[in-house]
Scaffold this active site. Structure first.
Site, PDB file in Angstrom:
ATOM      1  N   HIS A  61      37.143  21.595   2.510  1.00 56.30           N
ATOM      2  CA  HIS A  61      36.048  21.265   1.603  1.00 56.30           C
ATOM      3  C   HIS A  61      35.648  22.533   0.858  1.00 56.30           C
ATOM      4  O   HIS A  61      36.180  23.611   1.112  1.00 56.30           O
ATOM      5  CB  HIS A  61      34.871  20.618   2.338  1.00 56.30           C
ATOM      6  N   HIS A  63      32.625  24.099   0.514  1.00 62.77           N
ATOM      7  CA  HIS A  63      31.455  24.883   0.928  1.00 62.77           C
ATOM      8  C   HIS A  63      31.797  26.368   0.815  1.00 62.77           C
ATOM      9  O   HIS A  63      32.914  26.774   1.174  1.00 62.77           O
ATOM     10  CB  HIS A  63      31.110  24.570   2.383  1.00 62.77           C
ATOM     11  N   ASP A  65      31.231  28.990   2.565  1.00 59.64           N
ATOM     12  CA  ASP A  65      31.735  29.724   3.726  1.00 59.64           C
ATOM     13  C   ASP A  65      33.203  29.420   4.024  1.00 59.64           C
ATOM     14  O   ASP A  65      33.855  30.176   4.746  1.00 59.64           O
ATOM     15  CB  ASP A  65      30.866  29.484   4.964  1.00 59.64           C
ATOM     16  N   HIS A  66      33.754  28.364   3.429  1.00 52.50           N
ATOM     17  CA  HIS A  66      35.161  28.017   3.634  1.00 52.50           C
ATOM     18  C   HIS A  66      36.070  28.516   2.505  1.00 52.50           C
ATOM     19  O   HIS A  66      37.284  28.439   2.624  1.00 52.50           O
ATOM     20  CB  HIS A  66      35.317  26.502   3.797  1.00 52.50           C
ATOM     21  N   HIS A 151      31.181  15.108   6.295  1.00 45.90           N
ATOM     22  CA  HIS A 151      30.365  16.321   6.386  1.00 45.90           C
ATOM     23  C   HIS A 151      29.221  16.210   5.377  1.00 45.90           C
ATOM     24  O   HIS A 151      29.003  17.074   4.551  1.00 45.90           O
ATOM     25  CB  HIS A 151      31.256  17.542   6.101  1.00 45.90           C
ATOM     26  N   ASP A 174      34.675  20.955   8.893  1.00 44.92           N
ATOM     27  CA  ASP A 174      33.335  20.600   9.357  1.00 44.92           C
ATOM     28  C   ASP A 174      33.181  19.095   9.211  1.00 44.92           C
ATOM     29  O   ASP A 174      33.158  18.576   8.105  1.00 44.92           O
ATOM     30  CB  ASP A 174      32.266  21.293   8.497  1.00 44.92           C
TER      31      ASP A 174
END
Length: 193
Positions: A61, A63, A65-66, A151, A174
Site C-alpha cells: 500500500h 502509506h 512508512d511503506h 487496512h 498492514d
C-alpha cells in the site's frame, strides 16, 4: 526454497532504532523487496543484497512508512547498474502516480547525473504494474498473486503470495483478517503479517 528476511518492522517513529516496514524474499534466482520503508536498502545491504540485485519492488500500500525509501531504491538501482535495468514495481492502484511524483521530485538530480556522468545516459526506467486481485508475476519459476486486504481507511491495499519450487509465503502488509488474506494464505507455508 523461499528465504524471507525481515528488514524492518514496527514504527520507526516510535523507536528510532527500527527500520521501516520492508521484507526481502529470495526465491531461486529472484529477489523481491516487499515495501521500502526507512532504511530498506541499508538493511538489505547488510544481508548482502544491493539495489541492483532486486528483481522487483512489491508495494502492499502507499502509506508513507511503506514507501519512504522509494526514491532511494530508484536512484541507487539506477546509478549502480550502469546498463539499462528497468525496475518492475508492483502495487495497488495509485502506484503509478506515486512513482511519477517521485521521479518528478528527482528530476533535478537525474538531469545533473546525466549531464555529468558518461556512464549514465538516460533516466531511471521504472515499469509500474497496478493490481488489486489475481496473477501479478510469472517468471523464472516464481509466481506471484495478489489479493485485496483491509487496512481501512487506506484503500486500496493488497497482499502478495509468492510461490517457488513448491514453497509459498504470503506478505500481508498492514491488514486485519479478511477474505483476500484468507484466500492468499490458504495452504501457504508462511505468513508475514
Amino acid at each position: 526454497m523461499i528465504e524471507v528476511t525481515l528488514l524492518g518492522t514496527g514504527s520507526p517513529i516510535v523507536d528510532p532504532n527500527r527500520a521501516g516496514p520492508s521484507t526481502l524474499v529470495r526465491a531461486g534466482e529472484s529477489t523481491f523487496l516487499v515495501d521500502c520503508g526507512r532504511g530498506a536498502l541499508m538493511r538489505a545491504a547488510a544481508v548482502g543484497v544491493g539495489a541492483a540485485d532486486i528483481t522487483a519492488l512489491l508495494l502492499t500500500h502507499l502509506h508513507s512508512d511503506h514507501i519512504t525509501d522509494l526514491s532511494d531504491v530508484i536512484t541507487t538501482r539506477w546509478v549502480t547498474t550502469f546498463t539499462r535495468t528497468p525496475l518492475p514495481v508492483i502495487g495497488p492502484p495509485g502506484t503509478a502516480a506515486v512513482v511519477e511524483a517521485t521521479l518528478a521530485a528527482l528530476a533535478p538530480d537525474i538531469s545533473y547525473r546525466i549531464a555529468h556522468h558518461a556512464d549514465i545516459t538516460e533516466p531511471p526506467v521504472i515499469e509500474v504494474h497496478e493490481y488489486t486481485d489475481g496473477a501479478a508475476w510469472d517468471d523464472a519459476g516464481v509466481s506471484i498473486r495478489v489479493a485485496p486486504t483491509c487496512h481501512r481507511p487506506v484503500e486500496p491495499t493488497i497482499g502478495f503470495r509468492i510461490e517457488f519450487g513448491g514453497a509459498s509465503v504470503v506478505l500481508a502488509g498492514d491488514t486485519i483478517p479478511c477474505e483476500g488474506l484468507d484466500a492468499l494464505s490458504a495452504g501457504a507455508g508462511a505468513l508475514v503479517h
